[in-house]
Design a protein around this motif. Structure first.
Motif, short mmCIF file in Angstrom:
data_model
loop_
_atom_site.label_atom_id
_atom_site.label_comp_id
_atom_site.label_asym_id
_atom_site.label_seq_id
_atom_site.Cartn_x
_atom_site.Cartn_y
_atom_site.Cartn_z
N ASP A 274 11.83 10.42 -28.70
CA ASP A 274 12.08 9.62 -27.49
C ASP A 274 11.36 10.23 -26.28
OD1 ASP A 274 13.62 7.75 -28.77
OD2 ASP A 274 15.49 8.25 -27.75
N THR A 275 11.28 9.46 -25.22
CA THR A 275 10.69 9.97 -23.98
C THR A 275 11.72 10.75 -23.18
OG1 THR A 275 11.19 7.93 -22.78
CG2 THR A 275 9.00 8.09 -23.80
N TRP A 276 11.23 11.73 -22.45
CA TRP A 276 12.03 12.58 -21.58
C TRP A 276 11.31 12.75 -20.26
CZ3 TRP A 276 16.66 15.20 -22.69
CH2 TRP A 276 17.15 14.98 -23.98
N LYS A 277 12.05 13.07 -19.23
CA LYS A 277 11.48 13.55 -17.97
C LYS A 277 11.38 15.06 -18.09
CE LYS A 277 11.74 9.86 -15.09
NZ LYS A 277 10.89 9.53 -13.94
N TYR A 278 10.30 15.65 -17.56
CA TYR A 278 10.23 17.11 -17.61
C TYR A 278 9.68 17.68 -16.30
CZ TYR A 278 5.17 16.88 -18.63
OH TYR A 278 3.82 16.64 -18.58
N TRP A 279 10.05 18.92 -16.04
CA TRP A 279 9.64 19.67 -14.86
C TRP A 279 9.05 21.00 -15.34
CZ3 TRP A 279 9.55 18.90 -9.64
CH2 TRP A 279 9.43 20.02 -8.81
N ALA A 280 7.76 21.17 -15.13
CA ALA A 280 7.07 22.41 -15.45
C ALA A 280 6.24 22.76 -14.23
CB ALA A 280 6.21 22.24 -16.69
N ASN A 281 6.80 23.60 -13.37
CA ASN A 281 6.18 23.80 -12.06
C ASN A 281 6.56 25.16 -11.51
OD1 ASN A 281 5.42 23.77 -9.39
ND2 ASN A 281 6.19 21.72 -8.97
N THR A 282 5.61 26.07 -11.51
CA THR A 282 5.90 27.40 -11.01
C THR A 282 5.93 27.46 -9.48
OG1 THR A 282 5.41 29.76 -11.31
CG2 THR A 282 3.55 28.31 -10.91
N ALA A 283 5.28 26.50 -8.84
CA ALA A 283 5.23 26.54 -7.37
C ALA A 283 6.63 26.48 -6.78
CB ALA A 283 4.38 25.39 -6.85
N ALA A 284 7.49 25.69 -7.39
CA ALA A 284 8.86 25.57 -6.90
C ALA A 284 9.84 26.30 -7.81
CB ALA A 284 9.25 24.10 -6.80
N ASN A 285 9.32 26.94 -8.88
CA ASN A 285 10.16 27.58 -9.89
C ASN A 285 11.17 26.57 -10.41
OD1 ASN A 285 8.80 30.03 -9.84
ND2 ASN A 285 10.00 30.75 -8.12
N ALA A 286 12.46 26.86 -10.29
CA ALA A 286 13.46 25.92 -10.77
C ALA A 286 13.53 24.70 -9.86
CB ALA A 286 14.83 26.59 -10.81
N PRO A 287 13.85 23.53 -10.41
CA PRO A 287 14.09 22.37 -9.56
C PRO A 287 15.40 22.56 -8.78
CG PRO A 287 14.62 21.87 -11.83
CD PRO A 287 14.04 23.25 -11.84
N ALA A 288 15.74 21.60 -7.95
CA ALA A 288 17.00 21.67 -7.21
C ALA A 288 18.15 21.90 -8.16
CB ALA A 288 17.21 20.36 -6.44
N ALA A 289 19.17 22.62 -7.72
CA ALA A 289 20.30 22.98 -8.58
C ALA A 289 21.00 21.76 -9.18
CB ALA A 289 21.31 23.82 -7.79
N THR A 290 20.85 20.61 -8.56
CA THR A 290 21.50 19.38 -9.04
C THR A 290 20.68 18.67 -10.12
OG1 THR A 290 20.48 18.16 -7.24
CG2 THR A 290 22.73 19.00 -6.87
N TRP A 291 19.59 19.28 -10.61
CA TRP A 291 18.69 18.63 -11.56
C TRP A 291 19.41 18.15 -12.82
CZ3 TRP A 291 17.79 20.01 -16.59
CH2 TRP A 291 18.28 21.27 -16.99
N LYS A 292 20.49 18.80 -13.21
CA LYS A 292 21.17 18.46 -14.46
C LYS A 292 22.29 17.45 -14.27
CE LYS A 292 23.48 22.91 -13.93
NZ LYS A 292 22.68 23.40 -12.84
N ASN A 293 22.54 17.02 -13.03
CA ASN A 293 23.65 16.12 -12.73
C ASN A 293 23.27 14.66 -12.94
OD1 ASN A 293 24.90 18.47 -11.95
ND2 ASN A 293 24.94 17.99 -9.77
N ASN A 294 24.27 13.85 -13.22
CA ASN A 294 24.09 12.41 -13.28
C ASN A 294 23.75 11.93 -11.87
OD1 ASN A 294 24.01 10.03 -14.66
ND2 ASN A 294 26.20 9.66 -14.59
N GLY A 295 22.81 11.02 -11.75
CA GLY A 295 22.43 10.48 -10.45
C GLY A 295 21.35 11.26 -9.74
N PHE A 296 20.89 12.40 -10.30
CA PHE A 296 19.80 13.16 -9.69
C PHE A 296 18.54 12.31 -9.66
CE2 PHE A 296 16.05 15.88 -10.38
CZ PHE A 296 16.12 16.66 -9.23
N ASN A 297 17.81 12.34 -8.56
CA ASN A 297 16.58 11.56 -8.43
C ASN A 297 15.43 12.33 -9.08
OD1 ASN A 297 14.35 10.11 -7.74
ND2 ASN A 297 14.75 10.10 -5.53
N ASP A 298 15.06 11.92 -10.30
CA ASP A 298 13.99 12.60 -11.02
C ASP A 298 12.67 11.81 -10.98
OD1 ASP A 298 14.47 10.50 -12.77
OD2 ASP A 298 15.40 11.75 -14.32
#
Length: 193
Positions: free
Chosen positions: A16-40
């Motif tokens: 299946d398709t997934w959204k992914y974040w691979a970005n060292t410039a910002a390191n981790a995404p916002a702490a809410t990245w794993k929450n329902n309703g997060f704007n990805d």
């Protein structure tokens, strides 16, 4: 796996398709990245298996290293983040749910912002720079969870995949989720003797 005469509903399939974040410039995404309703919306969407270095990936994800996208070299990102939101209209109609997670090297799995399980990861708080405990290849880890894990309606899945070392030459991620009815015995289970 789950033992017994079961009827299953597949909510997420391997591939299946997934959204992914691979970005060292910002390191981790916002702490809410794993929450329902997060704007990805800024995250990339691609089909799994996601990763690099093994030659069996459907989508090669950025590593932060040199070389090519699919065969990178040098220093890699310590962690890559994946998320997917699905709808489960009536979780209580299922006796249990089962995740199958293909991973290289370690992962932490979240549902609606709550950690469900971790594999090949140290105990305690997990940060962007936390490394997996050992080198592991594309093993599939099975995790059974109760129906109470999920909310009625929208549910967000978040997986952070960690390297054992930032010099690792490969990374792999894939995941499936099925709901089971008429479940007799989940595997593994505790038994009295």
């Amino acid at each position: 796996s789950l033992v017994g005469t079961n009827r299953t509903t597949k909510f997420i399939s391997m591939g299946d398709t997934w959204k992914y974040w691979a970005n060292t410039a910002a390191n981790a995404p916002a702490a809410t990245w794993k929450n329902n309703g997060f704007n990805d919306a800024a995250w990339t969407t691609a089909a799994s298996e996601l990763g690099y270095g093994d030659g069996d990936e459907t989508t090669c994800v950025p590593s932060g290293g040199g070389g090519t996208l699919c065969v990178p070299s040098g220093t890699k990102y310590a962690t890559t983040y994946f998320r997917k939101t699905i709808t489960i209209s009536n979780p209580s109609a299922f006796t249990a749910f089962q995740f199958k997670v293909e991973r290289d090297d370690g992962f932490v799995l979240y549902v609606n912002g709550t950690e469900i399980t971790r594999n090949n990861m140290p105990s305690g708080a997990i940060a962007y720079a936390t490394l997996a405990s050992t080198d592991e290849e594309d093993e599939i880890i099975t995790v059974s969870v109760p129906s109470s894990t999920f909310a009625i309606g929208s549910n967000a899945r978040g997986v952070q995949l960690h390297q054992r070392s930032t010099s690792s030459n490969d990374l792999s991620f894939n995941l499936s989720l099925e709901g089971y009815t008429d479940l007799f015995i989940p595997f593994p289970s505790s038994w009295k003797y």
